[in-house]
Write a protein that holds these residues in place. Structure first.
Motif, mmCIF file in Angstrom:
data_model
loop_
_atom_site.group_PDB
_atom_site.id
_atom_site.type_symbol
_atom_site.label_atom_id
_atom_site.label_comp_id
_atom_site.label_asym_id
_atom_site.label_seq_id
_atom_site.Cartn_x
_atom_site.Cartn_y
_atom_site.Cartn_z
ATOM 1 N N GLY A 65 6.528 -1.934 5.869
ATOM 2 C CA GLY A 65 5.686 -3.204 6.236
ATOM 3 C C GLY A 65 5.098 -3.369 7.276
ATOM 4 O O GLY A 65 5.013 -2.288 8.211
ATOM 5 N N ALA A 66 4.338 -4.365 7.703
ATOM 6 C CA ALA A 66 3.621 -4.571 8.506
ATOM 7 C C ALA A 66 4.142 -4.917 9.876
ATOM 8 O O ALA A 66 3.546 -4.565 11.087
ATOM 9 C CB ALA A 66 2.328 -5.410 8.388
ATOM 10 N N SER A 67 5.244 -5.635 9.776
ATOM 11 C CA SER A 67 6.034 -6.188 11.048
ATOM 12 C C SER A 67 6.725 -5.295 11.529
ATOM 13 O O SER A 67 6.935 -5.219 12.897
ATOM 14 C CB SER A 67 6.778 -7.479 10.410
ATOM 15 O OG SER A 67 7.657 -7.051 9.433
ATOM 16 N N ARG A 68 7.489 -4.601 10.976
ATOM 17 C CA ARG A 68 8.271 -3.473 11.359
ATOM 18 C C ARG A 68 7.815 -2.028 10.856
ATOM 19 O O ARG A 68 7.746 -1.928 9.568
ATOM 20 C CB ARG A 68 9.855 -3.559 11.172
ATOM 21 C CG ARG A 68 10.273 -5.166 11.807
ATOM 22 C CD ARG A 68 11.791 -5.051 11.495
ATOM 23 N NE ARG A 68 12.481 -4.350 12.446
ATOM 24 C CZ ARG A 68 13.258 -4.731 13.417
ATOM 25 N NH1 ARG A 68 13.051 -5.715 13.992
ATOM 26 N NH2 ARG A 68 13.978 -3.791 14.119
ATOM 27 N N ARG A 69 7.958 -0.921 11.507
ATOM 28 C CA ARG A 69 7.482 0.416 11.208
ATOM 29 C C ARG A 69 8.497 1.466 11.133
ATOM 30 O O ARG A 69 9.299 1.532 11.959
ATOM 31 C CB ARG A 69 6.177 0.906 11.731
ATOM 32 C CG ARG A 69 5.018 0.002 11.835
ATOM 33 C CD ARG A 69 4.455 0.246 10.412
ATOM 34 N NE ARG A 69 3.978 1.718 10.051
ATOM 35 C CZ ARG A 69 2.988 2.239 10.459
ATOM 36 N NH1 ARG A 69 2.016 1.717 11.183
ATOM 37 N NH2 ARG A 69 3.006 3.520 10.001
ATOM 38 N N TYR A 70 8.636 2.088 10.175
ATOM 39 C CA TYR A 70 9.779 3.169 10.046
ATOM 40 C C TYR A 70 9.296 4.571 9.274
ATOM 41 O O TYR A 70 9.948 5.333 9.458
ATOM 42 C CB TYR A 70 10.925 2.839 9.015
ATOM 43 C CG TYR A 70 11.671 1.448 9.621
ATOM 44 C CD1 TYR A 70 12.622 1.324 10.416
ATOM 45 C CD2 TYR A 70 11.201 0.273 8.973
ATOM 46 C CE1 TYR A 70 13.117 0.393 11.026
ATOM 47 C CE2 TYR A 70 11.947 -0.967 9.291
ATOM 48 C CZ TYR A 70 12.826 -1.014 10.213
ATOM 49 O OH TYR A 70 13.349 -2.164 10.614
ATOM 50 N N LEU A 71 7.933 4.558 9.311
ATOM 51 C CA LEU A 71 7.357 5.719 8.635
ATOM 52 C C LEU A 71 6.232 5.931 9.636
ATOM 53 O O LEU A 71 5.578 5.245 10.324
ATOM 54 C CB LEU A 71 6.581 5.341 7.206
ATOM 55 C CG LEU A 71 7.806 5.038 6.207
ATOM 56 C CD1 LEU A 71 7.009 4.652 4.922
ATOM 57 C CD2 LEU A 71 9.025 5.885 5.968
ATOM 58 N N SER B 171 -1.818 4.590 -8.781
ATOM 59 C CA SER B 171 -2.067 3.342 -9.620
ATOM 60 C C SER B 171 -1.244 2.166 -9.372
ATOM 61 O O SER B 171 -1.523 1.142 -10.234
ATOM 62 C CB SER B 171 -2.075 3.926 -11.017
ATOM 63 O OG SER B 171 -2.926 5.269 -11.345
ATOM 64 N N PHE B 172 -0.140 2.457 -8.943
ATOM 65 C CA PHE B 172 0.834 1.479 -8.813
ATOM 66 C C PHE B 172 1.181 0.899 -7.491
ATOM 67 O O PHE B 172 2.082 -0.376 -7.380
ATOM 68 C CB PHE B 172 2.267 1.788 -9.558
ATOM 69 C CG PHE B 172 2.098 2.481 -10.946
ATOM 70 C CD1 PHE B 172 1.824 1.882 -12.052
ATOM 71 C CD2 PHE B 172 2.227 3.941 -11.035
ATOM 72 C CE1 PHE B 172 1.788 2.282 -13.135
ATOM 73 C CE2 PHE B 172 2.179 4.376 -12.400
ATOM 74 C CZ PHE B 172 1.747 3.951 -13.241
ATOM 75 N N ILE B 173 0.680 1.293 -6.658
ATOM 76 C CA ILE B 173 0.775 0.811 -5.091
ATOM 77 C C ILE B 173 -0.503 0.336 -4.378
ATOM 78 O O ILE B 173 -1.363 0.797 -4.685
ATOM 79 C CB ILE B 173 1.360 2.102 -4.285
ATOM 80 C CG1 ILE B 173 0.493 2.966 -4.199
ATOM 81 C CG2 ILE B 173 2.963 2.378 -4.683
ATOM 82 C CD1 ILE B 173 1.108 4.198 -3.252
ATOM 83 N N SER B 174 -0.353 -0.863 -3.815
ATOM 84 C CA SER B 174 -1.548 -1.216 -2.911
ATOM 85 C C SER B 174 -1.780 -0.695 -1.813
ATOM 86 O O SER B 174 -0.751 -0.139 -1.197
ATOM 87 C CB SER B 174 -1.140 -2.538 -2.737
ATOM 88 O OG SER B 174 -2.054 -3.438 -1.967
ATOM 89 N N GLU B 175 -2.837 -0.289 -1.272
ATOM 90 C CA GLU B 175 -3.109 0.213 -0.216
ATOM 91 C C GLU B 175 -3.204 -0.808 1.035
ATOM 92 O O GLU B 175 -3.564 -0.461 2.004
ATOM 93 C CB GLU B 175 -4.690 0.717 -0.213
ATOM 94 C CG GLU B 175 -4.575 2.026 -1.182
ATOM 95 C CD GLU B 175 -3.930 3.262 -0.964
ATOM 96 O OE1 GLU B 175 -3.271 3.240 0.209
ATOM 97 O OE2 GLU B 175 -3.660 3.848 -1.950
ATOM 98 N N ALA B 176 -2.653 -2.198 0.875
ATOM 99 C CA ALA B 176 -2.599 -2.961 1.911
ATOM 100 C C ALA B 176 -1.717 -2.521 3.112
ATOM 101 O O ALA B 176 -2.000 -2.832 4.146
ATOM 102 C CB ALA B 176 -2.254 -4.379 1.174
ATOM 103 N N GLY B 177 -0.630 -1.976 2.791
ATOM 104 C CA GLY B 177 0.530 -1.802 3.799
ATOM 105 C C GLY B 177 0.300 -0.209 4.273
ATOM 106 O O GLY B 177 -0.337 0.255 3.885
ATOM 107 N N SER B 178 1.368 0.101 4.920
ATOM 108 C CA SER B 178 1.401 1.761 5.522
ATOM 109 C C SER B 178 1.912 2.309 4.415
ATOM 110 O O SER B 178 3.190 1.914 3.936
ATOM 111 C CB SER B 178 2.130 1.469 6.883
ATOM 112 O OG SER B 178 2.423 3.121 6.963
ATOM 113 N N VAL B 179 1.289 3.458 3.709
ATOM 114 C CA VAL B 179 2.118 4.280 2.624
ATOM 115 C C VAL B 179 1.975 5.729 2.799
ATOM 116 O O VAL B 179 0.980 6.102 3.606
ATOM 117 C CB VAL B 179 1.059 4.104 1.319
ATOM 118 C CG1 VAL B 179 1.725 4.762 0.083
ATOM 119 C CG2 VAL B 179 1.063 2.401 0.990
#
Length: 371
Positions: free
Chosen positions: A36-42, A111-119
């Motif tokens: 997520g954008a609010s908390r980062r674990y990756l 094809s199934f994930i959005s690039e909006a968040g951290s991936v």
């Protein structure tokens, strides 16, 4: 002459073999961790290229994100890969993972994930069973796919589920025609006919995803603020793309279906992020053929159930809640009964006072000399 033809065929055969190997490598299982954008674990992925991880390493990453130690037998090389994926702070783990496997799809996880968040993308190597390292003492609750759906076309239950799904995906459902229309980000729309088995299975998978997310949020709310705070693993097995590919091959409807799945995943993860205050990580796995990736990660004997301590705590909380509810009910009943009696008594007293005779009463004026 034959020898010359053979010499000409050898380069062609070598080329064909290399293409086949490359295709086979590209069709392996792929996965993506979503932050997520609010908390980062990756960590941020270096170079933008997908790394390779074994199933054991993916499973170990899930265990660490849930707040548990990785398997003791994990090699040092695998531990180094985990350090490339996860941030190093051991005291800040989400303790919640949303795991979704898209079964037997020819499309990659991109094809199934959005690039909006951290991936963080990775390819899964090998299909051996993975050891999570979980034990019976680990407080873990697993929320599995809710597949209790009435998939008979024309049933009221199915119509209600399809209507809710259409509202969630900003589409529409025409009950009379059995058509489910879902708008796409590209401006087009995907039209599914409930009368077709493949279309119905795809829609049912989307309904199952929505119901699983809602049930996971409800479980999280039930345990939040309680004595026991277990780790939570939400698991969804998506077979809708497999159904579309089996029916339509590589037609445009399959690409549109993948776009709908991407939209549904984005919405689902946004709901989870809001409910968990950002303390959750998503993991999407796309498999090209029948795979045990999902089962290998979550079907360890220790992770099939809530731990004994958690179950006992849940039963204790349920008993305490029932006792408190019974006490509140008794007190409310007494309060209402007393109030009603006092009200009736007051009304009777007022009526008697209003209807008192005007002559002097001997009892009221016993000490007064009467004329």
């Amino acid at each position: 002459m034959a020898r010359r033809h053979l010499l000409l065929l050898l380069p062609l055969l070598a080329l064909a073999f290399s293409v086949a190997v490359a295709a086979a490598e590209g069709q392996g299982d792929s996965a993506a961790f979503i932050d997520g954008a609010s908390r980062r674990y990756l960590r941020d992925q270096q170079g933008g290229q997908a790394t390779s991880m074994s199933l054991d390493e993916v499973s170990a990453a899930v265990s660490v994100l849930l707040g548990f130690a990785p398997p003791a037998m994990l090699p040092s090389q695998s531990s180094a890969k985990l350090n490339k994926v996860l941030l190093p702070n051991p005291f800040d783990r989400p303790r919640a993972v949303f795991l979704m496997q898209i079964d037997e799809s020819h499309a990659s996880v991109d094809s199934f994930i959005s690039e909006a968040g951290s991936v963080f993308k990775t390819k899964i190597e090998g299909a051996e069973n993975a050891a999570t390292g979980l034990t019976d003492k680990d407080e873990l609750i697993v929320i599995r796919s809710d597949e209790s759906l009435d998939v008979q076309s024309g049933s009221d239950s199915l119509d209600n589920e399809l209507t809710d799904l259409a509202i969630w995906l900003e589409g529409s459902y025409q009950k009379t025609d059995g058509k489910l229309n879902i708008r796409l980000e590209s401006g087009n729309s995907l039209t599914l006919l409930v009368s077709k088995n493949a279309d119905l299975e795809f829609a049912s998978s989307l309904i199952s995803l929505l119901k699983t997310i809602k049930r996971g949020i409800q479980v999280h709310e039930d345990f939040s603020g309680g004595i026991v705070s277990p780790a939570e693993l939400i698991v969804c097995h998506f077979t809708g793309i497999k159904a579309l590919e089996g029916e339509y091959g590589s037609a445009e409807i399959v690409k549109q279906g993948a776009e709908v799945v991407r939209t549904a995943l984005t919405k689902a993860f946004d709901l989870l992020q809001a409910a968990y205050n950002g303390k959750i990580v998503g993991l999407v796995i796309s498999t090209n053929e029948a795979s045990t990736s999902l089962a290998s990660i979550i079907d360890a004997p220790s992770s099939l159930h809530i731990s004994r301590r958690l179950a006992e705590a849940s039963m204790t909380n349920a008993t305490a809640s029932a006792s408190i509810a019974a006490i509140i009910l008794v007190r409310l009943s007494l309060a209402w009964t007393t109030g009603i009696i006092l009200l009736i008594s007051t009304l009777i007293g007022i009526c008697l006072l209003m209807n008192m005779p005007l002559t002097r009463d001997t009892l009221l004026y016993s000490n007064v000399k009467l004329d």
